[in-house]
Write an enzyme that holds these catalytic residues in place. Structure first.
Site, short mmCIF file in Angstrom:
data_model
loop_
_atom_site.label_atom_id
_atom_site.label_comp_id
_atom_site.label_asym_id
_atom_site.label_seq_id
_atom_site.Cartn_x
_atom_site.Cartn_y
_atom_site.Cartn_z
CB THR A 135 -0.90 0.00 1.26
OG1 THR A 135 -1.44 1.28 1.45
CG2 THR A 135 -0.12 -0.36 2.52
CE1 TYR A 145 -3.20 -2.70 5.73
CE2 TYR A 145 -3.24 -0.37 5.20
CZ TYR A 145 -3.25 -1.69 4.79
OH TYR A 145 -3.29 -2.00 3.45
CE LYS A 165 0.19 -4.64 2.91
NZ LYS A 165 -0.19 -5.99 2.39
N1 NAD Z 1 -8.05 -1.88 -0.33
C1 NAD Z 1 -7.15 -0.99 -0.71
O1 NAD Z 1 -7.50 0.15 -1.03
C2 NAD Z 1 -5.69 -1.38 -0.82
C3 NAD Z 1 -4.80 -0.47 -1.39
C4 NAD Z 1 -3.46 -0.86 -1.54
C5 NAD Z 1 -3.03 -2.09 -1.11
N2 NAD Z 1 -3.91 -2.94 -0.53
C6 NAD Z 1 -3.41 -4.26 -0.12
O2 NAD Z 1 -4.03 -5.21 -0.98
C7 NAD Z 1 -4.25 -6.43 -0.28
C8 NAD Z 1 -5.71 -6.81 -0.36
O3 NAD Z 1 -6.49 -5.76 0.19
P1 NAD Z 1 -8.10 -5.86 0.25
O4 NAD Z 1 -8.63 -4.50 0.38
O5 NAD Z 1 -8.57 -6.74 -0.84
O6 NAD Z 1 -8.28 -6.61 1.65
P2 NAD Z 1 -9.51 -7.42 2.21
O7 NAD Z 1 -9.50 -7.17 3.67
O8 NAD Z 1 -10.74 -7.16 1.42
O9 NAD Z 1 -9.11 -8.96 1.93
C9 NAD Z 1 -8.11 -9.61 2.63
C10 NAD Z 1 -8.27 -11.10 2.39
O10 NAD Z 1 -7.22 -11.77 3.10
C11 NAD Z 1 -7.77 -12.87 3.81
N3 NAD Z 1 -6.95 -13.10 5.01
C12 NAD Z 1 -6.83 -12.30 6.09
N4 NAD Z 1 -6.02 -12.87 7.00
C13 NAD Z 1 -5.62 -14.05 6.48
C14 NAD Z 1 -4.77 -15.09 6.94
N5 NAD Z 1 -4.19 -15.02 8.14
N6 NAD Z 1 -4.56 -16.16 6.14
C15 NAD Z 1 -5.16 -16.24 4.92
N7 NAD Z 1 -5.99 -15.29 4.44
C16 NAD Z 1 -6.22 -14.21 5.21
C17 NAD Z 1 -9.20 -12.44 4.17
O11 NAD Z 1 -10.03 -13.55 4.44
C18 NAD Z 1 -9.60 -11.67 2.92
O12 NAD Z 1 -10.16 -12.52 1.96
C19 NAD Z 1 -3.77 -6.19 1.15
O13 NAD Z 1 -2.48 -6.73 1.27
C20 NAD Z 1 -3.76 -4.68 1.29
O14 NAD Z 1 -2.78 -4.27 2.21
C21 NAD Z 1 -5.23 -2.62 -0.37
#
Ligand code: NAD
Length: 347
Positions: A130, A155, A159
């Site tokens: 992120t 958070y 990360k």
């Molecule tokens: N949402 C955003 O705007 C954004 C922006 C930049 C980066 N990211 C990164 O992208 C990735 C996905 O983000 P998102 O918004 O889809 O998140 P999300 O919270 O919607 O999904 C996370 C997924 O990871 C799974 N998970 C959580 N803990 C787990 C574990 N211990 N073992 C296995 N699975 C597990 C959850 O069940 C879920 O399906 C993350 O790494 C986040 O840091 C998100």
């Protein structure tokens, strides 16, 4: 190619999995997800019976399980998205973020290192991160790939730590990796605890719209399918041991975004202009709230030719239409029914 995607039942992960399953029929794509509150297999209903797709329920924090999984399947590539992803939750329970985002990532790195030892040809560990690792900007400036890390929330600290571990595995053991740092995503299947889907849901239900502080916090927004396309591109074409920033060139102050959302929703729902705006309620600020994030995505643009394909107006329109058409999905998420989908589907 045996490809492991972690967190594929989450918001961004489900878009990545769908894209890969549809575009790469010869790959074997394994979606590993613990199905926490954020994991929803209904997100993948349309591709769940594809012959190149398998779902594995499991926790990346469980080292023995992860090691046995890698030994069994001998993955060639990993796209790692599984994470605890909500800043507010990290403020109430930082250790959950340490466990999944840091220890879980190191478990995956270790397992990959063990099975790929001495043969890194055609292998790749892709870590999805992120822009929040860079901390907060003032009124001007952009985050580039060389901006120093300066995370402010539990958070973003977790990360940032995971990014450092991925890089360290590359430097120390030669593990082939790539990292991307992306701005805020929005789009279909977004869990309604995050700003845009929460507000869409509250507007539908005519509930208050809680805006933090004075509403002047600024974020760069990217349509989730553009992020999934960037991940596909970087996984296949990105240079080894590189970081790429991904962003929408699309900065919005929270309050302006909320007002725009209210205006579009009033028109869609046949309400009087201004009706939803009246629901805006300013609430006590989030501790350690970063003022502004903005991404310079020129490296991925110059090196790989990526740029957003959807304007914010188009993306927001698609998102709102999707939420209005998928009331059942929203009801299942808000009532918790989605958590029984795995039981019913995969028992
Ligand atoms: N949402 C955003 O705007 C954004 C922006 C930049 C980066 N990211 C990164 O992208 C990735 C996905 O983000 P998102 O918004 O889809 O998140 P999300 O919270 O919607 O999904 C996370 C997924 O990871 C799974 N998970 C959580 N803990 C787990 C574990 N211990 N073992 C296995 N699975 C597990 C959850 O069940 C879920 O399906 C993350 O790494 C986040 O840091 C998100």
């Amino acid at each position: 190619m045996k490809l492991l995607v972690t967190g594929g039942a989450g918001f961004i992960g489900s878009h990545v999995v769908r894209r890969l399953v549809n575009n790469y029929p010869k790959y074997e794509i394994y979606n590993l997800d613990a199905l926490t509150y954020a994991g929803n297999l209904e997100n993948l209903r349309d591709i769940e019976s594809a012959s190149n797709y398998s779902f594995i329920k499991g926790d990346i924090n469980d080292m023995d399980f992860i090691n046995s999984l890698f030994t069994k399947y001998k993955f060639d590539g990993v796209i790692h998205l599984a994470a605890e992803s909500h800043v507010d939750r990290s403020i109430t329970d930082p250790l959950a973020f340490v466990r999944t985002n840091i220890i879980g990532t190191v478990n995956l790195l270790n397992a990959a290192k063990i099975i790929w030892k001495d043969n890194f040809d055609g292998k790749r560990f892709y870590h999805v991160s992120t822009d929040e690792v860079y901390g907060s900007l003032g009124q001007t400036g952009l985050f580039t790939e060389s901006t120093s890390y300066d995370p402010n929330s539990p958070y973003s600290a977790s990360k940032a730590s995971s990014d450092h571990f991925v890089r360290a595995y590359g430097e120390t053991y030669g593990l082939p990796y790539v990292i991307t740092n992306c701005s805020n995503n929005y789009g279909p299947h977004h869990f309604p605890e995050k700003l845009i889907p929460l507000f869409i849901n509250n507007i539908i239900q005519e509930k208050p719209l809680p805006v933090y502080g004075d509403g002047n916090y600024t974020r760069d927004w990217l349509f989730v399918e553009d992020h999934a396309r960037a991940i596909d591109l970087v996984f296949h074409k990105g240079k080894n041991a590189e970081t790429y920033n991904i962003g929408g060139f699309n900065e919005w102050k929270n309050i302006d975004l909320v007002k725009l959302l209210c205006k579009i929703m009033d028109a869609k729902l046949g309400r009087n202009n201004g009706q939803s705006e009246a629901l805006i309620t300013y609430v006590k600020d989030r501790p350690g709230h970063d003022l502004r994030y903005a991404i310079d995505a020129s490296k991925i643009n110059k090196e790989l030719g990526w740029k957003p394909s959807v304007t914010f107006e188009e993306g927001l329109e698609k998102t709102i239409v999707w939420f209005l058409k998928n009331k059942e999905w929203l009801d299942n998420v808000t009532s918790g029914t989605y958590q029984t989908y795995y039981q019913n589907q995969y028992k």
